[in-house]
Design an enzyme around this catalytic site. Sequence first.
Site, PDB file in Angstrom:
ATOM      1  CB  THR A  99      -0.907   0.036   1.250  1.00  0.00           C
ATOM      2  OG1 THR A  99      -1.633   1.262   1.261  1.00  0.00           O
ATOM      3  CG2 THR A  99      -0.089  -0.044   2.540  1.00  0.00           C
TER       4      THR A  99
ATOM      5  CE1 TYR B 140      -4.089  -2.483   4.443  1.00  0.00           C
ATOM      6  CE2 TYR B 140      -3.826  -0.221   3.669  1.00  0.00           C
ATOM      7  CZ  TYR B 140      -3.930  -1.578   3.402  1.00  0.00           C
ATOM      8  OH  TYR B 140      -3.869  -2.029   2.117  1.00  0.00           O
TER       9      TYR B 140
ATOM     10  CG  PHE C  65      -0.393   5.366  -5.022  1.00  0.00           C
ATOM     11  CD1 PHE C  65       0.654   4.450  -5.055  1.00  0.00           C
ATOM     12  CD2 PHE C  65      -0.132   6.611  -4.481  1.00  0.00           C
ATOM     13  CE1 PHE C  65       1.928   4.769  -4.573  1.00  0.00           C
ATOM     14  CE2 PHE C  65       1.139   6.942  -4.004  1.00  0.00           C
ATOM     15  CZ  PHE C  65       2.160   6.023  -4.053  1.00  0.00           C
TER      16      PHE C  65
END
Length: 358
Positions: free
Chosen positions: A118, A142, A170
């Site tokens: 991420t 996260y 993204f």
Amino acid sequence: MARYLVSGGAGYVGSHLVDLLVRQGGEVVVIDNLRQGHRAALPHAVELIEADIADTDALDDAFESGPFHAVFHFAALSLVGESMRQPLRYLRENVGGGLTLIDACIRHNVKRFVLSSTANLFSDTGTGPIAEHATIAPGSPYGESKLIIERALHWADTCHGLRSACLRYFNAAGSDPEGRLGEDHDPETHLIPLVIDTALGRRPPLTVFGDDYPTADGTCVRDYVHVSDLAHAHLCALRQLDTRSVTYNLGTGEGFSVLQVIKAVEQISGRRVPYRIGARRPGDPATLVAASTLIRTEANWHPKLTDLTTIVKTAHTWRAAHPLGYGDRGVLEEARPGALPLDPTKGRALGTQYLGAS
Ligand code: UDP
């Protein structure tokens, strides 16, 4: 024929990759606990092991059906805002599950691992595009959980020769341009599906999370990358693993604000999107835009569905046709004689059609 194991393959990005692997002639086994994933998002030919990746016995059973050319790892909790409320749950499930899967790969002699990572690893992001070497400082539990798995993969390569590709998404968005697969989360928290549902009159007015960010219109800017392009990026990255491990940022290089997304949905749907400005959502950086030249130049990734209108249009088509998401679907299967298509116009070009659940 190459065999692949895909954790979380019945989820949003995972199912688009599974579809691509199958179309390219791959044999795919999916391990998914179906908490967020959908059986109906998988072709019939794909074996689904309904289990959690923290379940070592289930993983061992899955690996017995190998050998696998590569493992793709999607199964994880993935909501930034939720992770700020449940940090230890995110760390426990994402780190615990990821380490268990990596360990199983090492024990079963798998040599290639592709991680769904991420952009939320980058915290103080400024306004410019973010390259792979930018400072890492996760803005949420996260992001932290993904960083820990990236680091574990580094050591798995160094000490055990498990090569890995860490793909830092993204904002994954849009859906299969042929309308067979889509985004179906419960509850839905992602901007584009929420704005579309608001336009379709299925939700109350949207809340925009803050308009006092240091961006052109004050709302957060994100780099929305089409989910089919993301799926292709996995295959490009996989090829690199023949020689070394890689880490790539995956986006289009262009950012759009929340208000620009609302405008795009209004144009495509022809309907007004009612919204109000609310408080900031904890964990949200102002701007997240990728510099993804590295995967383009090194791995030959050429995203095709890069403009916001196309991305929103594909998402709108699927959502408009599926008010209940996969809940109104039977099972996605290969076409076979005598099958009863619920929607015969869908998927024909790819030799697939939807069948009523038995
Ligand atoms: N967002 C918003 N209202 C919503 C949902 C999202 O304003 O109801 C904003 C959110 O603050 C972020 C952007 O939309 O700036 C994209 O959020 P999303 O949850 O889709 O993806 P994320 O950036 O968290 O991965």
